[in-house]
Design an enzyme around this catalytic site. Structure first.
Site, PDB file in Angstrom:
ATOM      1  N   LYS A  22       0.833  -1.205   0.000  1.00 36.50           N
ATOM      2  CA  LYS A  22       0.000   0.000   0.000  1.00 36.50           C
ATOM      3  C   LYS A  22       0.867   1.254   0.000  1.00 36.50           C
ATOM      4  CE  LYS A  22      -1.808   1.708   3.986  1.00 36.50           C
ATOM      5  NZ  LYS A  22      -1.448   3.133   4.106  1.00 36.50           N
ATOM      6  N   ASN A  23       1.863   1.298   0.886  1.00 34.45           N
ATOM      7  CA  ASN A  23       2.645   2.527   1.048  1.00 34.45           C
ATOM      8  C   ASN A  23       3.623   2.783  -0.093  1.00 34.45           C
ATOM      9  OD1 ASN A  23       1.269   3.054   3.348  1.00 34.45           O
ATOM     10  ND2 ASN A  23       2.973   2.718   4.768  1.00 34.45           N
ATOM     11  N   CYS A 116      -5.497  12.949  12.661  1.00 31.49           N
ATOM     12  CA  CYS A 116      -5.896  11.556  12.507  1.00 31.49           C
ATOM     13  C   CYS A 116      -5.713  10.857  13.835  1.00 31.49           C
ATOM     14  CB  CYS A 116      -5.107  10.867  11.405  1.00 31.49           C
ATOM     15  SG  CYS A 116      -3.459  10.415  11.879  1.00 31.49           S
ATOM     16  N   ARG A 121       0.188  14.810  13.082  1.00 35.38           N
ATOM     17  CA  ARG A 121       0.735  14.551  11.742  1.00 35.38           C
ATOM     18  C   ARG A 121       0.675  15.753  10.806  1.00 35.38           C
ATOM     19  NH1 ARG A 121      -1.075   8.571   9.841  1.00 35.38           N
ATOM     20  NH2 ARG A 121       0.752   8.687   8.522  1.00 35.38           N
ATOM     21  N   ASP A 308       4.686   0.969  12.128  1.00 39.93           N
ATOM     22  CA  ASP A 308       3.539   0.254  11.556  1.00 39.93           C
ATOM     23  C   ASP A 308       3.464  -1.208  12.000  1.00 39.93           C
ATOM     24  OD1 ASP A 308       2.621   2.510  10.320  1.00 39.93           O
ATOM     25  OD2 ASP A 308       3.234   1.952   8.297  1.00 39.93           O
ATOM     26  N   ARG A 400      -8.608  -0.484   4.623  1.00 40.13           N
ATOM     27  CA  ARG A 400      -7.731   0.518   4.018  1.00 40.13           C
ATOM     28  C   ARG A 400      -6.400  -0.112   3.625  1.00 40.13           C
ATOM     29  NH1 ARG A 400      -6.104   4.568   7.829  1.00 40.13           N
ATOM     30  NH2 ARG A 400      -4.685   4.886   6.101  1.00 40.13           N
TER      31      ARG A 400
END
Ligand code: UD1
Length: 421
Positions: A22-23, A116, A121, A308, A400
């Site tokens: 994803k990233n 968030c 952030r 993460d 997500r």
């Protein structure tokens, strides 16, 4: 809102195929905004965040079409360099459109992402870097309104105040079409930054040093067309390693990338897991012990232990033998999963950015709530072990970032059911 019902106690076994990262996919899709040619991408995961970025790109006039894990971008029609609040508010990484839109069009209007669940952030480093490259930037009604002074951005030396992954990516993309050389110091060294750089290079960009903390970009007139495959997801890989470790399981993870996970593999090995990586076949095999040993963790930028993976490894420590200290140094509010893990019977004390986890014999099922993407993953891992059936609410967070998670876990022998409202 969908829920996940997981009945714990099954030992995971079998094989799981890891999806594209994803990233890496998100910035690489944004790189499609830089070219008037075409970009054919493979191994793009089917995730909510990816759909969001595709919608944003389509709204700019660039066309994106998708066929399973392949995305085809035609950059020719770019005529609306705008990313609206309605889409940006659902995903912070949308800020990655700012650098490419500004570099290609000389102007851009991108909504500020806002707060968030895991912290404030801010995106000040993205903005400061672009200003240093000659952009005039104003914040108006929640939007970043950016314009180049001349026709183009101008290359310069930028040193970010802290290591920022999307900040590095945004500036690297913007610099590809700037006049002259840009040097990014204190750059993020994450493998996803290297993957983005490789994709940009395949489009004709001149970049050196990606993967180190100094990246040099020589601006070019325009980018061309390319065909590129997104790297495998190291965080999804780490999450399945943890799922296996939690259940005393033995699984094979295929289509993955082994060198990006050294710090996670080291910690899981310290916990007693036996992990063998097969570089040639791009696979990892994990065999976990009956009882894990507690392990201390400290998150930091790559190559150190990734933030993460902090939540997933906290779940493991909850049932490990001993006491673990977990220090979160990247995000100030990234322990929201701890209180949910406590609902399952975990013994965790939080003091600022340090969590002390005392291992208990086992967890017991309860209703819990997902608060962010990786927090959700930690609850899934805990539920796989907990006695009874755990309901995890608000799993849209999970969607997500984890492709086909129920199918993948069910394929490994877990009892997982999605309940749609
Ligand atoms: C990326 C990842 C995310 C990961 C994080 C840290 C993507 C799409 N997301 O997020 O999964 O958890 O890296 O590895 O790749 N900061 C500022 N000002 C800025 C930018 C960052 O103060 O302009 C701070 C942040 O608040 C945070 C730290 O710097 O405390 C690192 O954040 P950053 O690396 O930018 O995270 P993201 O790129 O948003």
């Amino acid at each position: 809102m969908d829920k996940l019902l997981i009945t714990g106690g099954q030992r995971l076994s079998g094989e799981v195929k890891i999806s594209g990262a994803k990233n890496a996919a998100l910035p690489i899709l944004c790189a499609g905004l830089l070219t008037s040619g075409t970009l054919e991408l493979h191994n793009v995961p089917q995730l909510r965040d990816v759909n969001t970025i595709l919608k944003i790109i389509n709204e700019t006039g660039v066309t994106c079409t998708r066929d399973k894990d392949c995305v085809f971008i035609n950059g020719q029609g770019l005529n609306n360099p705008v990313a609206s609040y309605e889409l940006v508010k659902t995903m912070r990484a949308s800020i990655l459109t700012l650098g490419p839109l500004l570099a290609r069009c000389g102007e851009a209007k991108v909504s500020l992402p806002g707060g968030c669940a895991i912290g404030a952030r801010p995106v000040d480093q993205h903005i400061k870097g672009l200003q240093a490259m000659g952009a005039e930037i104003n914040i108006d009604k929640g939007y970043v309104i950016a314009k180049t002074k001349g026709k183009k951005l101008v290359g310069t030396r930028i040193c970010t105040d802290m290591v920022t992954v999307t900040g590095t990516e945004n500036l690297m993309m913007a610099a590809c079409l700037a006049e002259g050389e840009t040097i990014i110091e204190n750059a993020a060294r994450e493998p996803e930054v290297i993957d983005l750089a490789n994709c940009l290079i395949s489009l004709g960009a001149k970049i050196s040093g990606a993967g180190t903390d100094v990246i040099k970009i020589q601006g070019v007139e325009k980018l061309a067309s390319s065909n590129y495959s997104v790297m495998p997801d190291r965080i999804e890989t780490g999450t399945y390693l943890c799922a296996a470790a939690m259940t005393g399981g033995e699984i094979l993870l295929s289509n993955t990338i082994t060198w990006t996970l050294d710090s996670v593999i080291e910690k899981l090995s310290e916990m007693g897991c036996d992990i063998v990586s097969d570089v040639r076949n791009q696979s990892l095999r994990i065999k976990s012990p009956q009882k894990l040993k507690s392990v201390n963790l400290r998150t930091a930028p790559y190559p150190a232990f990734p933030t993460d993976m902090q939540a997933q490894c906290m779940a493991l420590n909850c049932i490990a033998d001993g006491v673990a200290t977990i220090k979160e140094t990247i995000f100030e509010n990234r322990f929201m999963h701890a209180v949910e893990l406590m609902r399952l019977g975990a013994n965790i004390a939080i003091d600022g950015n340090i969590a002390t986890v005392r291992g208990v014999e086992n967890l017991t099922a309860a209703k819990v709530m997902a608060t962010d993407l990786r927090a959700s993953a930690s609850l899934v891992i805990a539920a796989l072990k907990a006695e009874g059936s755990t309901t995890i609410e608000r799993i849209y967070h999970l969607d997500r970032g984890y492709e086909n998670i129920e199918e993948k876990l069910t394929g490994l022998g877990a009892i997982v059911k999605r309940i749609s409202d």
